[in-house]
Design a protein around this motif. Structure first.
Motif, PDB file in Angstrom:
ATOM      1  N   GLU A 123       0.823  -1.209   0.000  1.00 27.97           N
ATOM      2  CA  GLU A 123       0.000   0.000   0.000  1.00 27.97           C
ATOM      3  C   GLU A 123       0.857   1.259   0.000  1.00 27.97           C
ATOM      4  OE1 GLU A 123      -2.392  -0.637   3.398  1.00 27.97           O
ATOM      5  OE2 GLU A 123      -3.838  -1.937   2.365  1.00 27.97           O
ATOM      6  N   LEU A 126       2.484   1.757  -3.400  1.00 31.00           N
ATOM      7  CA  LEU A 126       1.515   1.818  -4.498  1.00 31.00           C
ATOM      8  C   LEU A 126       1.548   0.564  -5.371  1.00 31.00           C
ATOM      9  CD1 LEU A 126       1.775   5.575  -5.582  1.00 31.00           C
ATOM     10  CD2 LEU A 126       0.207   4.509  -3.971  1.00 31.00           C
ATOM     11  N   THR A 129      -2.253  -1.649  -6.182  1.00 35.56           N
ATOM     12  CA  THR A 129      -3.058  -1.649  -7.401  1.00 35.56           C
ATOM     13  C   THR A 129      -2.637  -2.778  -8.323  1.00 35.56           C
ATOM     14  OG1 THR A 129      -3.563   0.706  -7.310  1.00 35.56           O
ATOM     15  CG2 THR A 129      -3.656  -0.329  -9.465  1.00 35.56           C
ATOM     16  N   SER A 159      -6.099   3.462  -4.212  1.00 40.19           N
ATOM     17  CA  SER A 159      -5.356   3.834  -5.422  1.00 40.19           C
ATOM     18  C   SER A 159      -5.926   3.134  -6.651  1.00 40.19           C
ATOM     19  CB  SER A 159      -3.871   3.507  -5.264  1.00 40.19           C
ATOM     20  OG  SER A 159      -3.673   2.129  -4.981  1.00 40.19           O
ATOM     21  N   THR A 160      -6.433   1.918  -6.472  1.00 42.24           N
ATOM     22  CA  THR A 160      -7.063   1.202  -7.586  1.00 42.24           C
ATOM     23  C   THR A 160      -8.361   1.879  -7.984  1.00 42.24           C
ATOM     24  OG1 THR A 160      -6.135  -0.847  -6.687  1.00 42.24           O
ATOM     25  CG2 THR A 160      -7.836  -1.057  -8.360  1.00 42.24           C
ATOM     26  N   ARG A 162      -9.070   4.926  -7.798  1.00 46.81           N
ATOM     27  CA  ARG A 162      -8.783   6.181  -8.507  1.00 46.81           C
ATOM     28  C   ARG A 162      -8.178   5.971  -9.891  1.00 46.81           C
ATOM     29  NH1 ARG A 162      -6.961   7.611  -3.193  1.00 46.81           N
ATOM     30  NH2 ARG A 162      -4.817   7.182  -3.810  1.00 46.81           N
ATOM     31  N   ARG A 163      -7.877   4.755 -10.237  1.00 47.36           N
ATOM     32  CA  ARG A 163      -7.257   4.459 -11.521  1.00 47.36           C
ATOM     33  C   ARG A 163      -8.251   4.759 -12.649  1.00 47.36           C
ATOM     34  NH1 ARG A 163      -2.930   1.091 -13.233  1.00 47.36           N
ATOM     35  NH2 ARG A 163      -3.330  -0.062 -15.161  1.00 47.36           N
ATOM     36  N   ALA A 192     -11.308   4.868   1.554  1.00 47.85           N
ATOM     37  CA  ALA A 192     -11.185   5.017   0.102  1.00 47.85           C
ATOM     38  C   ALA A 192     -12.244   5.957  -0.461  1.00 47.85           C
ATOM     39  CB  ALA A 192     -11.287   3.658  -0.574  1.00 47.85           C
TER      40      ALA A 192
END
Length: 308
Positions: A123, A126, A129, A159-160, A162-163, A192
């Protein structure tokens, strides 16, 4: 002093400065000093930025260990060492298996690596993801092999989520596996959902329209507001295991909170799952409160096979 805001392309930007300091003696290796200064700068950033930190040898050892673990995770991804294990999700109170949560496991040639060791590092680096995306096709292929009516839950890191291409990647993986998205549950934590941009919302809505169900994981421990449940395509809530543990201990606050949260979910017509059920007494109380589904060691530990 805090740097003054700067105007960049018409936008006001307030820069911060993080400095790492490493000291040495005459003849010390320059590359080592630069590495130590970089590690100290990393510490300055982790402690809030806009500050300086001197290199701490113990911190340096820990940071180097983390960097090595990050490198090992990357190598493990390339070698296909990360695989999904599956934990049953059951109907309450009958205990009938209705789905599974897919949990990532790292199986190295010399043995498994505990999730608590590698997930926080993934995490921070990063890499989470990459783990999410690596698991998805395998999970969906396994789902395609199960009986109709069984669903699969997968975790989606912040982060995934927001991909920009995440919705496309889920749709492509489902099509490749030949599985309907109405059998896929996507779990996101309350954290999240703190910063849901219009782009993120559009992706969530697109997947929901295709049949996928969004669930809020570890509900009751984060910072989401009721507006998220109102404005986002949320289909269900998962009660955090800490509340379930408190129920077994006879904690009236946990019992009342679990009762209140299931009432909230019912009022919003959301599905409910209680995590961390280990004994029958917990399951009985949660079922009496109205929790629709349960998950935990009482029904099965995570396993590479679909059991239950």
């Amino acid at each position: 002093d805090v740097p003054h805001p700067m105007n960049l392309a018409g936008q006001q930007v307030a820069p911060t400065l993080s400095i790492g300091i490493a000291t040495g003696a005459r003849g010390d290796d320059a590359e080592r000093l630069l590495r130590d200064a970089a590690l100290a700068m990393r510490q300055a950033k982790q402690k809030g930025r806009n500050r300086f930190e001197y290199f701490d040898p113990q911190v340096g050892i820990e940071a180097l260990s983390q960097l090595q673990l990050e490198a090992d995770i990357r190598s493990g991804l390339q070698a296909g060492e990360f695989v999904p294990w599956f934990q049953p999700i059951v109907e309450l109170p009958s205990g009938t298996v209705v789905g599974y949560e897919a949990l990532v496991r790292w199986i190295r040639p010399d043995g498994p690596v505990d999730a608590w060791r590698f997930l926080p590092v993934a995490e921070r680096g990063l890499l989470i993801t990459e783990l999410d995306l690596a698991m998805l096709p395998t999970v969906l292929r396994r789902l395609a092999e199960t009986a109709e009516g069984i669903f699969m839950s997968v975790n989606v890191a912040a982060s995934t989520l927001r991909r920009p291409t995440y919705a496309d990647e889920v749709l492509s993986a489902a099509a490749g596996a030949g599985v309907s998205l109405d059998r896929l549950h996507l779990e996101v934590t309350e954290t999240a959902l703190l910063d849901v941009t219009p782009q993120v919302r559009a992706g969530m809505e697109r997947l929901a329209a295709a049949g996928a169900s969004w669930y809020v994981d570890d509900f009751g421990t984060g910072y989401s507001s009721i507006s998220h449940l109102r404005d986002l395509p949320i289909a269900g809530l998962k009660l955090d295991r800490s509340f379930v543990a408190g129920i077994e201990a006879g904690d009236d606050t946990c019992i009342n909170l679990a009762d209140g949260l299931v009432g909230l979910a019912d009022g919003l017509r959301l599905d409910t799952v209680a995590e961390g059920i280990e004994v029958a007494e917990q399951a009985e109380l949660l079922a009496d409160q109205g929790w629709a589904h349960g998950q935990g060691w009482l029904y099965g530990k995570p396993s590479p096979e679909l059991v239950g």
